[in-house]
Design a protein around this motif. Structure first.
Motif, short mmCIF file in Angstrom:
data_model
loop_
_atom_site.label_atom_id
_atom_site.label_comp_id
_atom_site.label_asym_id
_atom_site.label_seq_id
_atom_site.Cartn_x
_atom_site.Cartn_y
_atom_site.Cartn_z
N UNK A 1 0.83 -1.21 0.00
CA UNK A 1 0.00 0.00 0.00
C UNK A 1 0.86 1.25 0.00
N UNK A 2 1.83 1.30 0.90
CA UNK A 2 2.64 2.51 1.05
C UNK A 2 3.37 2.84 -0.24
N UNK A 3 3.96 1.85 -0.87
CA UNK A 3 4.70 2.11 -2.11
C UNK A 3 3.76 2.60 -3.21
N UNK A 4 2.58 2.00 -3.30
CA UNK A 4 1.63 2.42 -4.33
C UNK A 4 1.16 3.85 -4.09
N UNK B 1 1.94 7.27 -6.38
CA UNK B 1 0.82 8.08 -6.85
C UNK B 1 0.96 9.52 -6.40
N UNK B 2 1.28 9.71 -5.12
CA UNK B 2 1.36 11.06 -4.59
C UNK B 2 2.57 11.81 -5.12
N UNK B 3 3.64 11.10 -5.45
CA UNK B 3 4.79 11.74 -6.09
C UNK B 3 4.37 12.30 -7.44
N UNK B 4 3.56 11.52 -8.17
CA UNK B 4 3.11 11.96 -9.50
C UNK B 4 2.15 13.14 -9.42
N UNK B 5 1.52 13.33 -8.27
CA UNK B 5 0.57 14.44 -8.09
C UNK B 5 1.04 15.39 -6.99
N UNK C 1 4.02 13.04 4.37
CA UNK C 1 5.27 12.30 4.56
C UNK C 1 6.22 12.54 3.38
N UNK C 2 5.66 12.61 2.18
CA UNK C 2 6.48 12.84 1.01
C UNK C 2 7.13 14.23 1.06
N UNK C 3 6.38 15.22 1.51
CA UNK C 3 6.92 16.59 1.59
C UNK C 3 8.03 16.67 2.63
N UNK C 4 7.85 15.98 3.76
CA UNK C 4 8.93 15.93 4.75
C UNK C 4 10.18 15.31 4.14
N UNK C 5 10.01 14.20 3.45
CA UNK C 5 11.16 13.53 2.84
C UNK C 5 11.84 14.41 1.80
N UNK C 6 11.03 15.13 1.01
CA UNK C 6 11.58 15.94 -0.07
C UNK C 6 12.18 17.25 0.46
N UNK D 1 12.67 7.01 -4.70
CA UNK D 1 12.96 5.65 -4.22
C UNK D 1 13.28 5.59 -2.73
N UNK D 2 14.12 6.52 -2.26
CA UNK D 2 14.49 6.51 -0.84
C UNK D 2 13.33 6.98 0.03
N UNK D 3 12.58 7.97 -0.44
CA UNK D 3 11.41 8.43 0.32
C UNK D 3 10.38 7.31 0.44
N UNK D 4 10.16 6.60 -0.65
CA UNK D 4 9.21 5.49 -0.65
C UNK D 4 9.65 4.39 0.29
N UNK D 5 10.94 4.04 0.24
CA UNK D 5 11.46 2.98 1.11
C UNK D 5 11.36 3.38 2.58
N UNK D 6 11.62 4.64 2.88
CA UNK D 6 11.54 5.09 4.28
C UNK D 6 10.11 5.03 4.79
N UNK D 7 9.15 5.48 3.97
CA UNK D 7 7.75 5.40 4.38
C UNK D 7 7.31 3.95 4.57
#
Length: 227
Positions: free
Chosen positions: A94-97, A101-105, A169-174, A182-188
């Motif tokens: 789920x998290x990776x999917x 998706x959220x990276x693309x948007x 979570x993505x914004x914190x990582x970025x 890839x690293x943001x996804x793996x961390x989440x």
């Protein structure tokens, strides 16, 4: 019929929200920018109800546009899991999917966050202003734990996962950690798996896993569509 439990009341609110977003998405396909009055009529709710659920028409239309274009990949990933009982694996998938998706948007997500923060809160304090679709996804992923955890523990797990899965979570990582996808996804995904393990370790109920019910019997919230 009276709604007697907090869960029933929340489910009803999510069904109403789903109807509003769906109506707005359908109208977007027919017109450039539907009005609140048009959306209210299509959803069979009042204008006031729309503003109880959405702080602005811009917020609603953005969520409706996202619903129309982006969510099939996460639904498909969860469908492919079927009755997989390994919840760590389920939340990893789920998290990776979701993060892909959220990276693309990401641009739209940042706009949605800004609209949420800037708008005055009109509805009840216990009513979420967005994120229902994300909660549905998370609840589907952790469904095998529903009867292994106490209700409060299950809800806390869902809440904790919502903190590590999504645009925030993505914004914190970025922005704070300068990570690429890839690293943001793996961390989440790592954080999500750790939360599942922690919930199981802290549970006071030692119940064996049970098979998932048929999909038609799941998700009493009525498949809300906003994220």
């Amino acid at each position: 019929m009276a709604l007697n439990s907090p869960h029933e009341r929340t489910a009803q609110k999510l069904r109403t929200r789903h109807a509003i977003v769906t109506a707005a998405a359908e109208l977007l396909g027919e017109a450039e920018s539907p009005t609140v009055t048009q959306i209210a009529a299509a959803a069979e709710v009042s204008r006031r109800t729309i503003y109880l659920h959405f702080p602005s028409i811009e917020h609603l239309l953005l969520e409706a546009a996202l619903q129309s274009t982006t969510q099939e990949s996460v639904d498909a990933a969860l469908d492919d899991l079927g009755d997989e009982p390994d919840v760590e694996h389920r939340v990893d998938v789920l998290t990776r999917a979701v993060q892909e998706l959220f990276f693309a948007t990401e641009k739209e997500g940042r706009t949605l966050l800004r609209l949420t923060v800037d708008a005055p809160r009109e509805g009840p304090a216990d009513q979420p202003v967005r994120g229902a679709r994300r909660i549905e996804w998370i609840e589907r992923a952790v469904e095998p734990l529903r009867f292994r955890l106490e209700p409060t523990q299950f809800e806390r797990l869902v809440t904790a996962l919502a903190m590590v899965v999504g645009w925030e979570a993505l914004i914190v990582a970025r922005d704070i950690r300068a990570l690429q996808l890839p690293e943001a996804e793996e961390t989440s995904a790592w954080a999500a798996r750790a939360l599942v393990r922690a919930a199981l370790e802290q549970s006071s109920i030692a119940r064996p896993a049970i098979p998932l019910p048929p999909r038609a019997a799941r998700n009493p919230s009525g498949h809300p569509q906003d994220i």
